[in-house]
Design an enzyme around this catalytic site. Structure first.
Site, PDB file in Angstrom:
ATOM      1  N   GLY A  53     -10.889 -11.530   2.923  1.00 14.30           N
ATOM      2  CA  GLY A  53     -11.933 -11.246   3.784  1.00 14.30           C
ATOM      3  C   GLY A  53     -13.178 -11.574   3.271  1.00 14.30           C
ATOM      4  N   THR A  92      -5.547 -11.995   5.409  1.00 17.23           N
ATOM      5  CA  THR A  92      -5.684 -13.523   5.855  1.00 17.23           C
ATOM      6  C   THR A  92      -4.529 -14.065   5.091  1.00 17.23           C
ATOM      7  OG1 THR A  92      -7.992 -13.491   5.884  1.00 17.23           O
ATOM      8  CG2 THR A  92      -7.123 -15.443   5.451  1.00 17.23           C
TER       9      THR A  92
END
EC number: 2.3.2.2
Length: 528
Positions: A432, A350
């Site tokens: 995550g 991410t």
């Protein structure tokens, strides 16, 4: 103050604008946008677009976005849910008829409709200052002319080489002679540059309608996907009301479900009943309490969080003092408790960034394609397509069961800290499933142990997940032995937990204090 005898970095100070991202090129872009007259929203969008180019393993325009925006002056914090939905044809019975028990990761079925570009467009139109086209120019230039691959990006990229080889477009665009780019190599993405240029010229419709949308739909349907042009055209982000809790005299705000920000707030409510400061920061006791709070809060996540448009989620009850006390009573200081294993997909890719501008506007911004390079599928127009659909359940009656036009349980969560109605710190921790636990570890470092933002981000991390207490190598052996004695299965891990950014705003002096996680390539930069 950090010990200057040891490796590390100091927090960054600034009197005007400040940005913190996971990549130097993105941070520099954000600062340049601020200097050219843009505000925090403009800078965040431009930086995210750059990250979609230079960190393709972590994010992309084929992914999703969430944001918390706190205008200066103590106005209400604005939350935007830019997560995409399942196709309109995604009926649970369709998957069950094919004897699926989960959504296969590297397939078109894992691809939900990308929500990021629409979210950027909404934020830009509603709160930005600069022209939309200007915001995408740095990303277009880097994709077209090339960018150096940074060490952490190269490290992650190499881990996914085999995945990329399975898709012809991915292999052609994202590998060099069948291998991942090495640290320091120049990499170009001309197809993505052309797509970004179309979006810059035509706005969000250039992505969700017309040739680019048709290209993505055709590509997905050739691989068995249920996607249609109508699914793309109707995509839109939603402004939602943030949820919050109090911790040590501060208000912690998160986006509501379908994101897992609720998990972080439940953890904080549990820990608020303990005096963490009586224990050393790397003690067995502190790590045990955080692990137990995580185990309880993640169990709540797995059974309760889903798309609130299609499921009843008792948010108020889950954030109540009574519920926190019920959970807290299950924690024993002398032993670990048995809990069922989470079956939510594990991933760790991410990007998170935050910006504070000269006026004091603050934005907490996160963008992702879920797993590394998302589904591993890349459209002919250079769009890495996310894998968020793998987060759905194929279990009738479960709140997070797949359904037409439904959003899955989402891991990416921007955070915002306030005090007396004023934004104090936009913050986020990537990784995550680790994100709620990571946010809590960061906040307890700051508010229980008095660390500055950089030290709080540097600090070694532990995470209880997958029935193991996963320790970074900075956790002392004595703490590991203590956790083992309490009943944990302890494992030192090779890959660090997440990454993060934060900007503290001193409300007395106006000074901005930025930090960026050493687990990534990024940095914080201040203007002035």
């Amino acid at each position: 103050m950090r010990n200057f005898h040891f490796p590390g970095r100091s927090p960054v100070y600034g009197t005007q604008g400040m940005a913190a991202t996971s990549h130097p090129l993105a941070t520099l872009t954000a600062v340049e946008i601020l200097r050219s007259g843009g505000n925090a929203v403009d800078a965040a969008i431009a930086a995210s677009a750059v990250l979609c180019v230079v960190e393709p393993q972590s994010t992309g325009i084929g992914g999703d976005c969430f944001a918390l925006y706190a205008p200066a002056g103590g106005e209400a914090v604005i939350a935007l849910n830019g997560s995409g939905k399942a196709p309109a044809a995604a009926e649970l019975a369709w998957y069950q008829a094919k004897d699926m028990t989960e959504i296969p990761l590297n397939t078109a079925h894992a691809v939900t409709i990308p929500g990021a570009i629409d979210a950027w467009s909404q934020l830009s139109g509603d709160y930005g200052r600069l022209a939309w086209r200007k915001l995408l120019q740095p990303a277009i230039r880097l994709a077209e002319q090339g960018y150096p691959v940074y060490p952490r990006v190269a490290y992650d990229w190499a881990l996914h080489s085999e995945k990329l080889r399975q898709d012809e477009n991915a292999a052609r665009m994202l590998l060099i002679q069948g291998r991942a780019p090495r640290s320091g190599e120049l990499h170009r993405q001309p197809e993505l540059a052309a797509t970004l240029r179309t979006i810059a010229n035509q706005g969000r419709d250039g992505f969700y309608e017309g040739a680019i949308a048709a290209d993505m739909v055709d590509y997905l349907r050739q691989r068995g996907g249920l996607h249609t042009l109508e699914d793309f055209a109707r995509t839109h982000g939603d402004y939602v009301t943030p949820i919050s809790t109090s911790y040590r005299g501060y208000e912690v705000l998160e986006c509501p479900p379908n994101g897992q920000g609720l998990t972080a707030l439940v953890m904080l409510n549990i820990l608020s009943g303990f005096d963490l400061s009586q224990y050393e920061p790397l003690s067995t006791e502190r790590l045990h309490l955080e692990a137990e709070a995580a185990r309880l809060a993640y169990a709540v996540r797995d059974r309760a969080i889903a798309d609130p448009a299609q499921a009843e989620i008792p948010v108020e009850e889950l954030l109540s003092d009574d519920y926190a006390q019920q959970l807290r009573a299950k924690i024993h200081l002398d032993r670990a408790q048995p809990l069922s294993k989470s079956d939510f997909p594990t991933h760790a890719d991410t990007i998170y960034l935050c910006v504070v501008d000269a006026d004091g506007d603050a934005i907490s911004f996160i963008n992702s394609t879920f797993h590394g390079f998302g589904s591993g599928l890349v459209s002919p127009t250079g769009v890495v397509l996310q894998s968020r659909g793998s987060g759905f359940r194929l279990e009738a009656g479960h709140p997070n069961a797949i359904a037409p036009g439904k959003r899955p349980l989402h891991t990416i969560i921007p955070g915002m800290l306030r005090q007396k109605g004023q934004a104090v710190m936009p913050f986020g921790v990537m990784g995550g499933n680790y994100q709620p636990a990571g946010q809590v570890h960061l906040l307890t470092n700051l508010l229980d142990y008095g660390m500055d933002v950089q030290t709080a981000l540097d600090h070694p991390r532990a995470f209880y997940y997958d029935n193991r207490c996963q320790l970074e190598q900075g956790i002392p052996q004595a703490a590991a032995e203590g956790l083992t004695a309490l009943g944990y299965q302890v494992q030192y891990i090779s890959h660090p937990h997440g990454g993060g950014q934060a900007i503290w705003i001193d409300q007395q002096t106006g000074m901005r204090v930025g930090g960026s996680d050493p687990r990534k390539d990024g940095c914080a930069l201040g203007d002035g």
